[in-house]
Design a protein around this motif. Structure first.
Motif, PDB file in Angstrom:
ATOM      1  N   PHE A  17       0.810  -1.217   0.000  1.00  0.00           N
ATOM      2  CA  PHE A  17       0.000   0.000   0.000  1.00  0.00           C
ATOM      3  C   PHE A  17       0.848   1.274   0.000  1.00  0.00           C
ATOM      4  CE2 PHE A  17      -4.166  -1.801   0.466  1.00  0.00           C
ATOM      5  CZ  PHE A  17      -3.927  -3.048   1.024  1.00  0.00           C
ATOM      6  N   ALA A  18       2.116   1.161  -0.431  1.00  0.00           N
ATOM      7  CA  ALA A  18       2.991   2.324  -0.424  1.00  0.00           C
ATOM      8  C   ALA A  18       2.424   3.431  -1.296  1.00  0.00           C
ATOM      9  CB  ALA A  18       4.379   1.931  -0.915  1.00  0.00           C
ATOM     10  N   HIS A  19       2.492   4.659  -0.801  1.00  0.00           N
ATOM     11  CA  HIS A  19       2.035   5.809  -1.578  1.00  0.00           C
ATOM     12  C   HIS A  19       3.135   6.228  -2.541  1.00  0.00           C
ATOM     13  CE1 HIS A  19      -0.887   7.002   1.901  1.00  0.00           C
ATOM     14  NE2 HIS A  19      -1.184   5.854   1.332  1.00  0.00           N
ATOM     15  N   ALA A  20       2.749   6.660  -3.720  1.00  0.00           N
ATOM     16  CA  ALA A  20       3.737   7.039  -4.723  1.00  0.00           C
ATOM     17  C   ALA A  20       3.997   8.536  -4.752  1.00  0.00           C
ATOM     18  CB  ALA A  20       3.300   6.560  -6.106  1.00  0.00           C
ATOM     19  N   VAL A  21       3.228   9.308  -4.056  1.00  0.00           N
ATOM     20  CA  VAL A  21       3.468  10.750  -4.047  1.00  0.00           C
ATOM     21  C   VAL A  21       3.328  11.292  -2.631  1.00  0.00           C
ATOM     22  CG1 VAL A  21       2.598  11.071  -6.400  1.00  0.00           C
ATOM     23  CG2 VAL A  21       1.042  11.368  -4.473  1.00  0.00           C
ATOM     24  N   HIS A  22       3.956  12.426  -2.411  1.00  0.00           N
ATOM     25  CA  HIS A  22       3.775  13.160  -1.157  1.00  0.00           C
ATOM     26  C   HIS A  22       2.741  14.257  -1.370  1.00  0.00           C
ATOM     27  CE1 HIS A  22       8.267  12.105  -0.567  1.00  0.00           C
ATOM     28  NE2 HIS A  22       7.528  11.233   0.106  1.00  0.00           N
ATOM     29  N   PRO A  23       1.958  14.575  -0.358  1.00  0.00           N
ATOM     30  CA  PRO A  23       1.082  15.740  -0.466  1.00  0.00           C
ATOM     31  C   PRO A  23       1.892  17.005  -0.750  1.00  0.00           C
ATOM     32  CG  PRO A  23       0.459  14.397   1.414  1.00  0.00           C
ATOM     33  CD  PRO A  23       1.764  13.849   0.904  1.00  0.00           C
ATOM     34  N   VAL A  24       1.266  17.923  -1.457  1.00  0.00           N
ATOM     35  CA  VAL A  24       1.911  19.172  -1.871  1.00  0.00           C
ATOM     36  C   VAL A  24       1.174  20.336  -1.222  1.00  0.00           C
ATOM     37  CG1 VAL A  24       2.293  20.696  -3.868  1.00  0.00           C
ATOM     38  CG2 VAL A  24       2.805  18.250  -4.031  1.00  0.00           C
ATOM     39  N   GLU A  25       1.903  21.390  -0.879  1.00  0.00           N
ATOM     40  CA  GLU A  25       1.286  22.585  -0.324  1.00  0.00           C
ATOM     41  C   GLU A  25       1.799  23.818  -1.059  1.00  0.00           C
ATOM     42  OE1 GLU A  25       2.376  22.644   3.784  1.00  0.00           O
ATOM     43  OE2 GLU A  25       4.413  23.371   3.408  1.00  0.00           O
ATOM     44  N   VAL A  26       1.094  24.924  -0.891  1.00  0.00           N
ATOM     45  CA  VAL A  26       1.511  26.195  -1.479  1.00  0.00           C
ATOM     46  C   VAL A  26       2.411  26.922  -0.486  1.00  0.00           C
ATOM     47  CG1 VAL A  26       0.735  28.475  -2.219  1.00  0.00           C
ATOM     48  CG2 VAL A  26      -0.516  26.443  -2.951  1.00  0.00           C
ATOM     49  N   ARG A  27       3.565  27.300  -0.976  1.00  0.00           N
ATOM     50  CA  ARG A  27       4.472  28.150  -0.197  1.00  0.00           C
ATOM     51  C   ARG A  27       4.780  29.370  -1.060  1.00  0.00           C
ATOM     52  NH1 ARG A  27       8.864  23.654   2.041  1.00  0.00           N
ATOM     53  NH2 ARG A  27       7.318  22.258   3.026  1.00  0.00           N
ATOM     54  N   GLY A  28       4.198  30.489  -0.686  1.00  0.00           N
ATOM     55  CA  GLY A  28       4.376  31.678  -1.501  1.00  0.00           C
ATOM     56  C   GLY A  28       3.821  31.462  -2.891  1.00  0.00           C
ATOM     57  N   ARG A  29       4.665  31.593  -3.894  1.00  0.00           N
ATOM     58  CA  ARG A  29       4.193  31.452  -5.264  1.00  0.00           C
ATOM     59  C   ARG A  29       4.597  30.122  -5.904  1.00  0.00           C
ATOM     60  NH1 ARG A  29       7.674  36.220  -8.217  1.00  0.00           N
ATOM     61  NH2 ARG A  29       9.691  35.178  -8.392  1.00  0.00           N
ATOM     62  N   GLU A  30       4.868  29.119  -5.061  1.00  0.00           N
ATOM     63  CA  GLU A  30       5.267  27.814  -5.578  1.00  0.00           C
ATOM     64  C   GLU A  30       4.478  26.696  -4.919  1.00  0.00           C
ATOM     65  OE1 GLU A  30       9.963  28.876  -6.549  1.00  0.00           O
ATOM     66  OE2 GLU A  30       9.478  27.582  -4.843  1.00  0.00           O
ATOM     67  N   PHE A  31       4.307  25.605  -5.656  1.00  0.00           N
ATOM     68  CA  PHE A  31       3.853  24.341  -5.091  1.00  0.00           C
ATOM     69  C   PHE A  31       5.091  23.595  -4.622  1.00  0.00           C
ATOM     70  CE2 PHE A  31       0.490  25.132  -8.313  1.00  0.00           C
ATOM     71  CZ  PHE A  31      -0.611  25.128  -7.469  1.00  0.00           C
ATOM     72  N   VAL A  32       5.057  23.083  -3.387  1.00  0.00           N
ATOM     73  CA  VAL A  32       6.249  22.452  -2.820  1.00  0.00           C
ATOM     74  C   VAL A  32       5.876  21.110  -2.195  1.00  0.00           C
ATOM     75  CG1 VAL A  32       8.126  22.676  -1.143  1.00  0.00           C
ATOM     76  CG2 VAL A  32       7.328  24.689  -2.378  1.00  0.00           C
TER      77      VAL A  32
END
Length: 481
Positions: A17-32
């Motif tokens: 059940f390993a996840h292939a992606v990490h959650p992403v958040e907005v930091r300033g003007r970038e997705f990180v």
């Protein structure tokens, strides 16, 4: 010390059940990326096989309701090199676990539109007040419930091209900010993580800069939930192989967005003029090059060939797929992208202060200067506090099949043998990998390139109970030595 059996079982469960992606958040003007702290530059495609008509609540069907179709398309999109898809019309009452899990396994994020073209399921641009009611909020909150638990849900679009001329820019902007506020309040109350919410704008130059200014500013100079977390632009200004950074007006866009305080990206791009000529996609080099690092990438319109003639692939009546030359050209340009450049986060981007909302930001006299945002409709506070009734919450499931069961043909007409998804390890995000998918479609060729050729067609990428246990036991024995 944990027993050998318990250690083996824990490794097996993790592998399955390993996840292939990490959650992403907005930091300033970038997705990180929240784990690696690398910038996520969107390398994507708009995904709506069958077009708007494929969304049919009576038949409980939408673009993410058929796992076999998603398996086929995920295999091709993975080879193409995309890391994000945009899905326009989804049914919150339909189970999307299989499709979401398939795309997750190959490192592809999803940006989900909360609206649909059906009556009552979007704001009415001619009369937004009449369509902003409890029933509408129940619908869009249902989409949040359906997709909030998938780690590859990157973001939600609260609206798409609601303002498409000066006339529609007068009454609609405040209501769109109200919808963004309601979605973010609901996410904060009912989701375990923050999921960004934003707007997808039409490239109407009379109102474009005003729209961006209106949605990125903060009311009263404080943390403002009505504000967009990001800004998408549907732009088709780069047309033909002879277009350039200047003639397409990309330099103007970069100048406009230079001081943006939120991520800006192309939510649609890929002009199909002149008609009948495969798109060259020369704009890819500019979009992911040094001149446009202020932008956060883009989504090519669109994956499948529909009536509007923008497809990268043709979906045949028997569910087989034929790649178009557009797919080949786009893949060739994706393979040249400098991944180190686009993954490099800019620390200064987090320190850009958003402007305070004021009428001075708006230049067109017909555009709304009203920053008094409508209060939630009657019954909305209860929905936000207690949640909608009987939500269908999506969850990742194990991806059991990896081999594509239907035939897929290259642009040369030859079949691509052994096509399968390649589940990623180590929570990776998909990236362009130097593939030449149509080039692998040779009648006398054994199949795909070495990087994706399955060792055994029926088991590639699978972690079954028996193989998973064997691997886990072997790992445990090594660790005990």
């Amino acid at each position: 010390m944990r027993s050998l059996l318990s250690l083996a079982l824990s490794v097996t469960v993790f592998a399955s059940f390993a996840h292939a992606v990490h959650p992403v958040e907005v930091r300033g003007r970038e997705f990180v990326d929240t784990v690696t702290n690398k910038r996520l530059m969107i390398v994507g495609a708009d995904y709506q096989p069958g077009g708007q008509s494929a969304y049919n609540p009576e038949k409980k069907s939408d673009a993410l309701s058929n796992g076999t179709v998603c398996l086929r398309d995920a295999a091709l999109l993975q080879r193409l090199g995309v890391n994000t898809i945009r899905v326009y019309n989804v049914d919150p009452k339909v189970n999307h676990d299989e499709c979401a899990s398939i795309f997750n396994s190959v490192g592809v994020y999803m940006i989900i539109d909360v609206n649909s073209p059906l009556a009552g399921e979007s704001l009415d641009r001619s009369n937004p007040a009449s369509s902003y009611h409890k029933g509408y909020l129940e619908r869009i909150f249902g989409v949040v419930e359906n997709f909030k638990n998938y780690p590859n849900t990157l973001a939600f679009f609260a609206g798409n091209e609601v303002m498409n001329d000066v006339g529609t820019s007068k009454a609609n902007p405040p209501y769109l900010r109200a919808v963004q506020r309601d979605l973010k309040n609901y996410i904060a109350k009912h989701s375990k993580r923050t999921i960004p919410v934003g707007y997808s704008a039409a490239d109407v130059r009379e109102i474009l800069e005003d729209t961006w200014a209106y949605f990125q500013c903060e009311i009263d100079g404080k943390d403002d939930l009505t504000r967009s977390d990001f800004f998408g632009l549907n732009s088709y200004s780069w047309c033909g192989a002879d277009a350039t950074y200047e003639t397409a007006g990309y330099n103007t866009l970069v100048g406009m967005f230079d001081k943006t305080s939120i991520p800006v990206f192309f939510s649609e791009y890929g002009c199909n003029k002149p008609v009948g000529v495969p798109r060259s996609f020369n704009e890819v080099a500019a979009l992911y090059g040094n001149q446009m690092t202020v932008m956060s990438g883009g989504l090519v319109y669109e994956y499948s060939q529909e009536k509007s003639d923008y497809g990268l692939v043709v979906i045949n009546d028997n569910s087989t797929v034929t790649l178009r030359k557009d797919f080949d050209n786009l893949q060739e340009h994706y393979n040249k992208v400098d991944l180190k450049l686009i993954e490099s986060a800019d620390a200064t981007a987090t320190r850009i202060t958003p402007p305070e909302c004021s009428s001075d930001l708006i230049s067109n006299s017909g555009y709304s200067k009203n920053f008094t945002i409508p209060s939630p409709p009657e019954g909305a506070d209860d929905l936000i506090k207690n949640g909608i009734q009987d939500p269908l919450n999506g969850e990742l499931i194990q991806v059991k099949e990896t081999a594509v069961p239907m035939a897929v043909y290259g642009s040369n007409g030859a079949e691509i043998k052994g096509l399968a998804i390649k589940p990623l390890s180590n929570d990776d995000t998909n990236t362009p990998g130097g593939e030449n998918t149509s080039g692998d479609a040779q009648p006398s060729s054994p199949a795909a390139s070495p990087s994706t050729t399955p060792k055994a067609k029926s088991n590639v990428g699978k972690v079954t109970a028996s193989t998973g246990f064997t691997v886990a036991v072997a790992l445990a024995l090594v660790l005990m030595l």
